[in-house]
Design a protein around this motif. Structure first.
Motif, PDB file in Angstrom:
ATOM      1  N   VAL A   3      30.205  44.963  43.973  1.00 41.95           N
ATOM      2  CA  VAL A   3      31.451  45.497  44.525  1.00 41.95           C
ATOM      3  C   VAL A   3      32.642  44.956  43.738  1.00 41.95           C
ATOM      4  O   VAL A   3      32.666  43.773  43.385  1.00 41.95           O
ATOM      5  CB  VAL A   3      31.588  45.106  46.016  1.00 41.95           C
ATOM      6  CG1 VAL A   3      32.936  45.523  46.581  1.00 41.95           C
ATOM      7  CG2 VAL A   3      30.456  45.721  46.832  1.00 41.95           C
ATOM      8  N   LEU A   4      33.610  45.826  43.489  1.00 37.55           N
ATOM      9  CA  LEU A   4      34.895  45.413  42.928  1.00 37.55           C
ATOM     10  C   LEU A   4      35.813  45.148  44.120  1.00 37.55           C
ATOM     11  O   LEU A   4      36.126  46.060  44.881  1.00 37.55           O
ATOM     12  CB  LEU A   4      35.473  46.502  42.026  1.00 37.55           C
ATOM     13  CG  LEU A   4      36.815  46.178  41.382  1.00 37.55           C
ATOM     14  CD1 LEU A   4      36.697  44.991  40.432  1.00 37.55           C
ATOM     15  CD2 LEU A   4      37.352  47.397  40.642  1.00 37.55           C
ATOM     16  N   PHE A   5      36.226  43.908  44.307  1.00 35.90           N
ATOM     17  CA  PHE A   5      37.030  43.484  45.459  1.00 35.90           C
ATOM     18  C   PHE A   5      38.457  43.294  44.955  1.00 35.90           C
ATOM     19  O   PHE A   5      38.749  42.370  44.210  1.00 35.90           O
ATOM     20  CB  PHE A   5      36.462  42.169  45.978  1.00 35.90           C
ATOM     21  CG  PHE A   5      36.834  41.806  47.373  1.00 35.90           C
ATOM     22  CD1 PHE A   5      38.091  42.037  47.884  1.00 35.90           C
ATOM     23  CD2 PHE A   5      35.902  41.193  48.184  1.00 35.90           C
ATOM     24  CE1 PHE A   5      38.419  41.689  49.176  1.00 35.90           C
ATOM     25  CE2 PHE A   5      36.206  40.823  49.478  1.00 35.90           C
ATOM     26  CZ  PHE A   5      37.475  41.074  49.978  1.00 35.90           C
ATOM     27  N   VAL A   6      39.374  44.172  45.367  1.00 40.26           N
ATOM     28  CA  VAL A   6      40.738  44.187  44.850  1.00 40.26           C
ATOM     29  C   VAL A   6      41.688  43.529  45.846  1.00 40.26           C
ATOM     30  O   VAL A   6      41.705  43.882  47.027  1.00 40.26           O
ATOM     31  CB  VAL A   6      41.193  45.636  44.565  1.00 40.26           C
ATOM     32  CG1 VAL A   6      42.614  45.655  44.022  1.00 40.26           C
ATOM     33  CG2 VAL A   6      40.235  46.315  43.589  1.00 40.26           C
ATOM     34  N   ILE A   7      42.481  42.564  45.352  1.00 40.61           N
ATOM     35  CA  ILE A   7      43.490  41.914  46.185  1.00 40.61           C
ATOM     36  C   ILE A   7      44.830  41.926  45.456  1.00 40.61           C
ATOM     37  O   ILE A   7      44.891  42.042  44.227  1.00 40.61           O
ATOM     38  CB  ILE A   7      43.106  40.466  46.555  1.00 40.61           C
ATOM     39  CG1 ILE A   7      42.997  39.564  45.330  1.00 40.61           C
ATOM     40  CG2 ILE A   7      41.816  40.443  47.365  1.00 40.61           C
ATOM     41  CD1 ILE A   7      42.760  38.084  45.658  1.00 40.61           C
ATOM     42  N   VAL A  33      36.336  39.634  41.990  1.00 42.39           N
ATOM     43  CA  VAL A  33      37.681  39.728  42.543  1.00 42.39           C
ATOM     44  C   VAL A  33      38.617  40.164  41.426  1.00 42.39           C
ATOM     45  O   VAL A  33      38.657  39.557  40.359  1.00 42.39           O
ATOM     46  CB  VAL A  33      38.134  38.378  43.139  1.00 42.39           C
ATOM     47  CG1 VAL A  33      39.555  38.489  43.689  1.00 42.39           C
ATOM     48  CG2 VAL A  33      37.174  37.935  44.238  1.00 42.39           C
ATOM     49  N   ALA A  34      39.376  41.232  41.692  1.00 40.39           N
ATOM     50  CA  ALA A  34      40.302  41.778  40.700  1.00 40.39           C
ATOM     51  C   ALA A  34      41.699  41.897  41.300  1.00 40.39           C
ATOM     52  O   ALA A  34      41.862  42.055  42.510  1.00 40.39           O
ATOM     53  CB  ALA A  34      39.833  43.155  40.239  1.00 40.39           C
ATOM     54  N   GLY A  47      47.038  30.567  51.177  1.00 39.62           N
ATOM     55  CA  GLY A  47      45.719  30.351  50.588  1.00 39.62           C
ATOM     56  C   GLY A  47      45.677  30.849  49.159  1.00 39.62           C
ATOM     57  O   GLY A  47      46.544  31.627  48.723  1.00 39.62           O
ATOM     58  N   GLU A  48      44.687  30.402  48.420  1.00 36.43           N
ATOM     59  CA  GLU A  48      44.552  30.792  47.023  1.00 36.43           C
ATOM     60  C   GLU A  48      43.174  31.387  46.762  1.00 36.43           C
ATOM     61  O   GLU A  48      42.180  30.936  47.329  1.00 36.43           O
ATOM     62  CB  GLU A  48      44.750  29.578  46.109  1.00 36.43           C
ATOM     63  CG  GLU A  48      46.128  28.995  46.192  1.00 36.43           C
ATOM     64  CD  GLU A  48      46.329  27.815  45.261  1.00 36.43           C
ATOM     65  OE1 GLU A  48      45.363  27.382  44.595  1.00 36.43           O
ATOM     66  OE2 GLU A  48      47.468  27.329  45.188  1.00 36.43           O
ATOM     67  N   GLN A  49      43.153  32.394  45.907  1.00 40.98           N
ATOM     68  CA  GLN A  49      41.903  33.025  45.502  1.00 40.98           C
ATOM     69  C   GLN A  49      42.020  33.388  44.033  1.00 40.98           C
ATOM     70  O   GLN A  49      43.024  33.960  43.608  1.00 40.98           O
ATOM     71  CB  GLN A  49      41.630  34.279  46.335  1.00 40.98           C
ATOM     72  CG  GLN A  49      40.381  35.010  45.954  1.00 40.98           C
ATOM     73  CD  GLN A  49      39.136  34.144  46.090  1.00 40.98           C
ATOM     74  OE1 GLN A  49      38.929  33.503  47.100  1.00 40.98           O
ATOM     75  NE2 GLN A  49      38.316  34.123  45.065  1.00 40.98           N
ATOM     76  N   GLU A  50      41.017  33.067  43.279  1.00 44.09           N
ATOM     77  CA  GLU A  50      41.001  33.357  41.843  1.00 44.09           C
ATOM     78  C   GLU A  50      40.597  34.810  41.607  1.00 44.09           C
ATOM     79  O   GLU A  50      39.567  35.267  42.102  1.00 44.09           O
ATOM     80  CB  GLU A  50      40.003  32.433  41.149  1.00 44.09           C
ATOM     81  CG  GLU A  50      39.957  32.581  39.652  1.00 44.09           C
ATOM     82  CD  GLU A  50      41.104  31.891  38.942  1.00 44.09           C
ATOM     83  OE1 GLU A  50      41.359  32.272  37.782  1.00 44.09           O
ATOM     84  OE2 GLU A  50      41.739  30.999  39.529  1.00 44.09           O
ATOM     85  N   ALA A  51      41.419  35.536  40.858  1.00 43.17           N
ATOM     86  CA  ALA A  51      41.065  36.882  40.407  1.00 43.17           C
ATOM     87  C   ALA A  51      40.589  36.738  38.961  1.00 43.17           C
ATOM     88  O   ALA A  51      41.361  36.356  38.083  1.00 43.17           O
ATOM     89  CB  ALA A  51      42.259  37.828  40.483  1.00 43.17           C
ATOM     90  N   GLY A  52      39.335  37.022  38.726  1.00 44.95           N
ATOM     91  CA  GLY A  52      38.766  36.852  37.401  1.00 44.95           C
ATOM     92  C   GLY A  52      38.851  38.086  36.526  1.00 44.95           C
ATOM     93  O   GLY A  52      38.407  38.067  35.384  1.00 44.95           O
ATOM     94  N   LEU A  53      39.440  39.149  37.072  1.00 48.18           N
ATOM     95  CA  LEU A  53      39.464  40.421  36.356  1.00 48.18           C
ATOM     96  C   LEU A  53      40.749  41.174  36.658  1.00 48.18           C
ATOM     97  O   LEU A  53      41.196  41.210  37.806  1.00 48.18           O
ATOM     98  CB  LEU A  53      38.261  41.258  36.816  1.00 48.18           C
ATOM     99  CG  LEU A  53      38.054  42.643  36.227  1.00 48.18           C
ATOM    100  CD1 LEU A  53      37.723  42.558  34.742  1.00 48.18           C
ATOM    101  CD2 LEU A  53      36.932  43.353  36.968  1.00 48.18           C
ATOM    102  N   GLU A  54      41.348  41.754  35.632  1.00 48.29           N
ATOM    103  CA  GLU A  54      42.481  42.662  35.837  1.00 48.29           C
ATOM    104  C   GLU A  54      41.914  44.023  36.214  1.00 48.29           C
ATOM    105  O   GLU A  54      40.937  44.481  35.610  1.00 48.29           O
ATOM    106  CB  GLU A  54      43.309  42.818  34.565  1.00 48.29           C
ATOM    107  CG  GLU A  54      44.194  41.647  34.268  1.00 48.29           C
ATOM    108  CD  GLU A  54      45.048  41.903  33.033  1.00 48.29           C
ATOM    109  OE1 GLU A  54      45.508  43.049  32.850  1.00 48.29           O
ATOM    110  OE2 GLU A  54      45.235  40.943  32.272  1.00 48.29           O
TER     111      GLU A  54
END
Length: 82
Positions: A3-7, A33-34, A47-54
């Motif tokens: 799944v591509l999870f977009v935030i 996470v994108a 809170g913080e979440q790392e997006a590893g993808l544009e």
């Protein structure tokens, strides 16, 4: 399945992210996470979440589904506006 999870990069809904991410993990479903930029995204409650993808670099054939964290256009997602 993957799944591509977009935030949103700012003010994403942490509670929605955490519950959904836990459900995916419990079901042994991979997700990336994108966001509009890579790096740390800051949630509405700090809170913080790392997006590893544009998002612009996501390849459709690599994913079986896309999940967009609720109401990103009101929480820091430009969606065509700059």
């Amino acid at each position: 399945m993957k799944v591509l999870f977009v935030i949103a990069p700012l003010r994403y809904r942490e509670e929605e992210f955490e519950v959904t991410a836990r459900m995916l993990s419990d079901a042994e479903i991979e997700y990336d996470v994108a966001s509009t930029k890579t790096g740390v995204c800051i949630g509405m409650m700090g809170g913080e979440q790392e997006a590893g993808l544009e998002i612009s670099k996501a390849v459709e054939k690599d994913y079986d589904a896309t999940y967009i964290n609720r109401r990103p256009w009101r929480q820091g997602f430009p969606l065509g506006r700059r």
